[in-house]
Design an enzyme around this catalytic site. Structure first.
Site, short mmCIF file in Angstrom:
data_model
loop_
_atom_site.label_atom_id
_atom_site.label_comp_id
_atom_site.label_asym_id
_atom_site.label_seq_id
_atom_site.Cartn_x
_atom_site.Cartn_y
_atom_site.Cartn_z
CD GLU A 83 -3.00 -1.10 2.21
OE1 GLU A 83 -4.17 -1.23 1.83
OE2 GLU A 83 -2.70 -0.94 3.40
CB CYS A 97 3.01 7.29 3.39
SG CYS A 97 3.51 6.14 4.67
CB CYS A 108 6.37 -3.36 15.91
SG CYS A 108 8.06 -3.03 15.34
CB CYS A 111 3.11 -2.33 13.53
SG CYS A 111 3.15 -1.95 11.76
N GLY A 149 6.86 -2.22 5.79
CA GLY A 149 8.22 -2.74 5.73
C GLY A 149 9.25 -1.93 6.48
CD GLU A 150 13.54 -0.98 9.44
OE1 GLU A 150 12.54 -0.54 10.05
OE2 GLU A 150 14.55 -0.28 9.24
CB SER A 178 10.58 5.84 9.16
OG SER A 178 10.18 5.47 10.45
CG LEU A 202 13.20 5.52 20.96
CD1 LEU A 202 14.26 6.59 20.85
CD2 LEU A 202 12.62 5.58 22.35
CG HIS A 203 7.35 3.20 19.45
ND1 HIS A 203 7.05 4.39 18.81
CD2 HIS A 203 7.48 2.29 18.46
CE1 HIS A 203 7.00 4.19 17.50
NE2 HIS A 203 7.27 2.93 17.26
CB CYS A 318 1.34 5.95 11.38
SG CYS A 318 1.39 7.70 11.29
N1 SAH Z 1 9.61 -0.01 9.77
C1 SAH Z 1 9.78 1.41 9.78
C2 SAH Z 1 8.83 2.16 8.87
C3 SAH Z 1 7.36 1.77 8.85
S1 SAH Z 1 6.31 2.16 10.20
C4 SAH Z 1 9.65 1.94 11.18
O1 SAH Z 1 9.21 1.21 12.05
O2 SAH Z 1 10.05 3.08 11.44
C5 SAH Z 1 6.12 3.90 10.25
C6 SAH Z 1 5.74 4.40 11.66
O3 SAH Z 1 4.38 4.05 12.00
C7 SAH Z 1 6.61 3.79 12.75
O4 SAH Z 1 7.07 4.81 13.59
C8 SAH Z 1 5.63 2.91 13.51
O5 SAH Z 1 6.02 2.75 14.83
C9 SAH Z 1 4.34 3.66 13.36
N2 SAH Z 1 3.14 2.84 13.62
C10 SAH Z 1 2.99 1.51 13.43
N3 SAH Z 1 1.74 1.12 13.77
C11 SAH Z 1 1.09 2.23 14.19
C12 SAH Z 1 -0.24 2.48 14.64
N4 SAH Z 1 -1.14 1.52 14.70
N5 SAH Z 1 -0.57 3.76 14.97
C13 SAH Z 1 0.33 4.76 14.86
N6 SAH Z 1 1.58 4.59 14.42
C14 SAH Z 1 1.97 3.33 14.09
#
Ligand code: SAH
Length: 325
Positions: A83, A97, A108, A111, A149-150, A178, A202-203, A318
């Protein structure tokens, strides 16, 4: 558009070397077919149309949100789904994006993509074709690799795409990659000459909590990740944006804000607090809790903003990009 394949085909057809540039120039400007490339001989346009798919991706579905955000579900030639999202802002900014992989091998906890089956790395052309799709709709000027993806696990193809994005209208300075904190990727990005922006997901400042939310923390511990970001800053002199998803009762307390401010050098890091888009196991923090967290970071001297949520009503925000088919 697979430019390697275009090149091969042009060679087979005995065409001069400058044709590739001509084709790409049209495509990068949002042209929708070979037919419209009027400075190519008609026979060549026809031959290309027969032999090289105009896009490596097909659009399966498109959703438009009330705020102008557009999300597309796309498919690769081998049936992998991904997507991509176009965000339209009032000041005229058009930000994409982009996805770097179909699915994601990391898991994660919060996610949606992490729950879908990992497909594969996307090619450089599949990444560019996401941008070209939107470029055919309107001019675009920003991009973030915050889709599926990463990106650091597919960095060659991501950087390959970044090298060509400026010709579509998206300069390297307006492109952010990111990462979960994949150190080898951060190091490579620091060594690359392109002035790309780095964003770090980071979170949690606490290692145990971060491991719970992001298992990758066991492989690349937070202190090492922060050190790699500092080295990136030394090389590039570009601030690193920290993405911090706000989860109610998990990572949104005052004490956690102070702990975060303690590990981040305010000359190097800026924090972007992300309202959680519910995709399962967690509840998002309330706007009040998010604002209190932001205020605490600022009190500690660390720059912090709250991210505007876009495309929520079409699950384009996101972390919501898990393909539904
Ligand atoms: N893998 C990379 C890029 C994709 S995710 C990364 O983790 O940075 C892009 C961002 O969306 C990341 O910061 C991730 O933590 C955040 N994200 C993932 N799930 C989410 C959700 N349900 N609500 C808000 N942000 C989210």
């Amino acid at each position: 558009m697979n430019l390697d394949l275009v090149q091969e085909t042009l060679t087979e057809l005995g065409q001069p070397a400058y044709r590739l540039k001509q084709v790409w120039k049209w495509a990068a400007q949002g042209t929708a077919s070979y037919e419209e490339m009027t400075d190519l001989p008609l026979a060549l346009r026809t031959a290309l149309a027969e032999r090289v798919p105009f896009s490596t991706l097909t659009v399966e579905d498109e959703a438009r949100a009330s705020d102008g955000t557009v999300k597309v579900l796309m498919r690769t030639a081998d049936e992998r789904v991904l997507e991509a999202v176009l965000m339209r802002y009032r000041d005229g900014r058009r930000s994409l994006c982009l996805s770097s992989q179909s699915g994601c091998p990391l898991t994660c906890a919060f996610c949606a993509t992490g729950r879908m089956k990992f497909g594969r790395n996307l090619t450089q052309w599949e990444i560019l074709d996401q941008a070209l799709h939107f470029r055919r709709m309107e001019p675009v000027d920003h991009a973030v690799f915050m889709g599926m993806g990463e990106p650091m696990m597919n960095l060659d193809n991501v950087l390959g795409a970044c090298r060509l994005l400026p010709e579509i209208g998206i300069t390297n300075r307006r492109t952010a990659i990111s990462t979960v904190g994949w150190i080898p990727g951060i190091e490579r990005m620091a060594a690359d000459p392109m002035p790309l922006r780095l964003a770090l997901s980071l979170h949690a400042a606490d290692p145990a909590l971060r491991s719970e939310l992001m298992p990758v923390n066991d492989r690349y511990p937070l202190t090492d990740v922060i050190a790699a970001c500092q080295a990136f800053y030394e090389h590039k002199r570009r601030m690193v944006f920290v993405e911090y998803v706000m989860l109610a009762g998990i990572n949104d307390s005052h004490a956690q804000a102070r702990a975060l401010a303690e590990i981040l050098d305010p000359r190097i890091f800026k924090v972007n607090l992300i309202p959680y888009n519910p995709t399962g196991a967690f509840d998002g923090s309330s706007p009040k809790a998010i604002e209190a967290f932001r205020a605490e970071l600022e009190r500690q001297g660390l720059g912090a903003t709250v991210r505007l949520t876009r495309g929520r009503d079409i699950a384009a925000a996101c972390g919501q990009l898990a393909a539904t088919r």
